[in-house]
Design an enzyme around this catalytic site. Structure first.
Site, PDB file in Angstrom:
ATOM      1  CD  GLU A 279      -2.967  -1.210   0.381  1.00  0.00           C
ATOM      2  OE1 GLU A 279      -3.170  -0.185  -0.309  1.00  0.00           O
ATOM      3  OE2 GLU A 279      -3.678  -2.217   0.294  1.00  0.00           O
TER       4      GLU A 279
ATOM      5  CB  CYS B 270      -1.998   7.010   1.072  1.00  0.00           C
ATOM      6  SG  CYS B 270      -3.415   6.259   1.879  1.00  0.00           S
TER       7      CYS B 270
END
Ligand code: NAD
Length: 510
Positions: free
Chosen positions: A265, A299
């Site tokens: 990720e 993110c």
């Protein structure tokens, strides 16, 4: 910006110590050489005992032993442990949220949201513990049955980033535990305290559960070397690593070398397209949260706004007002919306990006640091809005700070091409009231997440979370993400007396 909006010195170390004591972190975890700092003032909160090679070996050996016990415990019973963990998290929510704010710098409501996300994934995983089901599949042979069964995989290594110090770990851990796998967790070196607090909360759930094997969860605080040790250890068939694309580039080949699974990720560089039919009131609010929330350190933060030329002037004017007036300062104060950057390096990176954008013809509003005289080691910045003539290399790179680049478009296909024209592929949005535009975007965006009329950040745990391209391709949390934490076996059972071979193959022996 007045110093009244900044936190006072000399109060947070004491506050953190009180929270850690209330959350049950053993004092032995807090006598070491690894300084845990708060971005709110830059002060040291505690000196954590970092794990060395022997503690890492101990954690891995205990996880390995725990797996042999835990994999045989029925999944719904494993779910009971995760249910109890969720209960303990509910009881600890206020303290844990405050600690997240003090250690990571996000505002209190976001700190509470992060803990709520842990609670939500525990609820999800508890239900999932009764639904780890496979398929039965039609077989071409008479008196045969073919099916898929799912089995525990083995101990799972989790490496986490500073900006979601506990929630992303929980997405992994709650699923891993119901799937039958112990967890060894290396938190970010910037946020070890929240990880130790969660370990203590988990220990209370394990004590209530009764017969949880020792070694189901180990936290190994430390830096990159410890992460590398996890990545290389053959006892971990799966490593889930969250962080920068640079980290993923180092981790992926090492996992591949030993044929281990990875859930990566990594960085995002998320865009939103704003069409002429967009509801601009809704759009301004969505863009403000997605670009400035968590001080641009998600993110999924919105970094590129691709606006139709006909509405650009109006939208930019409204956004400039929002960027100029949003309250930046102490994230523990109720009216603050933007807290500090994590550290001075983040501030320097932001300034370098703004300089490069200016050199490329960008028109910058905001971006300056609040007066640092009172707090020289804390970095509070006004979010920056940068109108760019085109999507330059600087725009195409992830700068982990509150910088929103604005680009212009006239043709929706060109806007979607801009959305896709970067190496990352995490999240994306379109703001439109035109069904055709929305549908073209949903099939045209190359990201793992594509939204309509909400910003790219703020995902719910029910969906699978993750992104494509240099974001790493991993999926976590909801939907069928659990399958990554289990081993699939295809079983064919012959309940007849003959032995027909597949594809009509004949192999008769006397
Ligand atoms: P980082 O890459 O500096 O560190 C992340 C973690 O990786 C830390 O625990 C670190 O110790 C470890 N690490 C670093 N190098 C390693 C190596 N070679 N081997 C093993 N472990 C290693 O990231 P950060 O600054 O903490 O977090 C910000 C970054 O994380 C941003 O790029 C952001 O987009 C990304 N992020 C992605 C997601 C997502 O779900 N896609 C979520 C949160 C953050």
């Amino acid at each position: 910006m007045s110093a009244a909006h900044l936190p006072p010195l000399n109060t947070l170390p004491r506050a953190a110590r009180d929270l850690l004591a209330r959350l049950g972190v053993p004092a032995t975890r807090l006598y070491g050489a690894m300084a845990a700092r708060t971005p709110l003032t830059g002060e040291i909160l505690a000196d954590v005992s970092a794990a060395g090679p022997s503690q890492m070996e101990d954690a891995l050996a205990r996880a390995d032993a725990a797996f042999k016990v835990w994999r045989a415990v029925p999944a719904p019973r494993r779910g009971e442990l995760v249910r109890l963990f969720g209960e303990e998290l509910r009881a600890a929510k206020a303290d844990l949220a405050r600690l997240v704010t003090i250690e990571a710098g996000k505002i209190l409501s976001e700190g509470a949201g992060e803990v709520q996300e842990m609670i939500d994934i525990c609820d999800f995983a508890t239900g999932l513990s009764r639904q780890l089901h496979g398929l039965t599949i039609a077989t071409e042979r008479p008196d045969h049955r073919m099916m898929e069964t799912w089995h525990p995989l083995g101990p799972v290594g989790v490496i986490s980033a500073f900006n979601f110090p506990v929630a992303v770990w929980a997405w992994n851990a709650a699923l891993a535990l119901v799937c039958g796998n112990p967890v060894v967790w290396k938190p970010s070196e910037k946020t070890p305290l929240t990880a130790l607090a969660v370990e203590a909360v988990f220990a209370r759930a394990a004590a209530r559960f009764g017969d949880a094997p020792d070694g189901l969860l180990s936290v190994v605080p430390g830096g990159r070397e410890l992460g590398e040790a996890l990545v290389d250890d053959p006892r971990l068939p799966l490593v889930s690593a969250t962080g920068s694309t640079a980290m993923g580039r180092a981790v992926a080949p090492r996992l591949a070398q030993r044929f281990a699974r990875g859930i990566l990720e990594l960085g995002g560089n998320n865009a939103a397209i704003v069409c002429p039919s967009a509801d601009l009131d809704l759009t301004v609010r969505a863009v403000a949260f997605a670009a400035m929330g968590t001080a641009g350190q998600r993110c999924t933060s919105l970094r590129r706004l691709i606006v139709h030329a006909d509405i650009q002037a109006e939208l930019v004017a409204r956004l400039k007002r929002a960027f100029g007036s949003v309250r930046v300062g102490d994230p523990l104060a109720a009216d603050t919306l933007v807290g500090p950057l994590i550290d001075g390096a983040a501030f320097d990176t932001m300034q370098v990006a703004l300089e490069a954008a200016r050199d490329a013809g960008g028109a910058i509003t905001g971006g300056a640091r609040l007066d640092g005289t009172a707090l020289p080691d804390a970095f509070y910045v006004r979010p920056a809005l940068v109108e760019m003539p085109e999507q330059t290399d600087t725009v195409a790179a992830e700068t982990f700070a509150p910088v929103l680049y604005v680009l212009s478009y006239r043709d929706l296909d060109a806007a979607i091409a801009l959305n896709n024209g970067v190496s990352q592929g995490l999240s994306s949005s379109i703001f439109t009231c035109d069904l055709r535009e929305a549908e073209r975007f949903l099939s045209g965006s190359d990201c793992g997440i594509a939204n309509v009329n909400i910003g790219p950040s703020g995902a719910e745990i029910g969906g699978a979370f993750g992104g494509e391209k240099e974001t790493g391709g991993g999926r976590e949390a909801g939907s069928d993400a659990w399958k990554a934490y289990m081993r699939r076996a295809t079983n064919t059972i012959n309940f007849g007396h003959a032995l027909p071979l597949a594809q009509g193959v004949v192999f008769d022996i006397d």
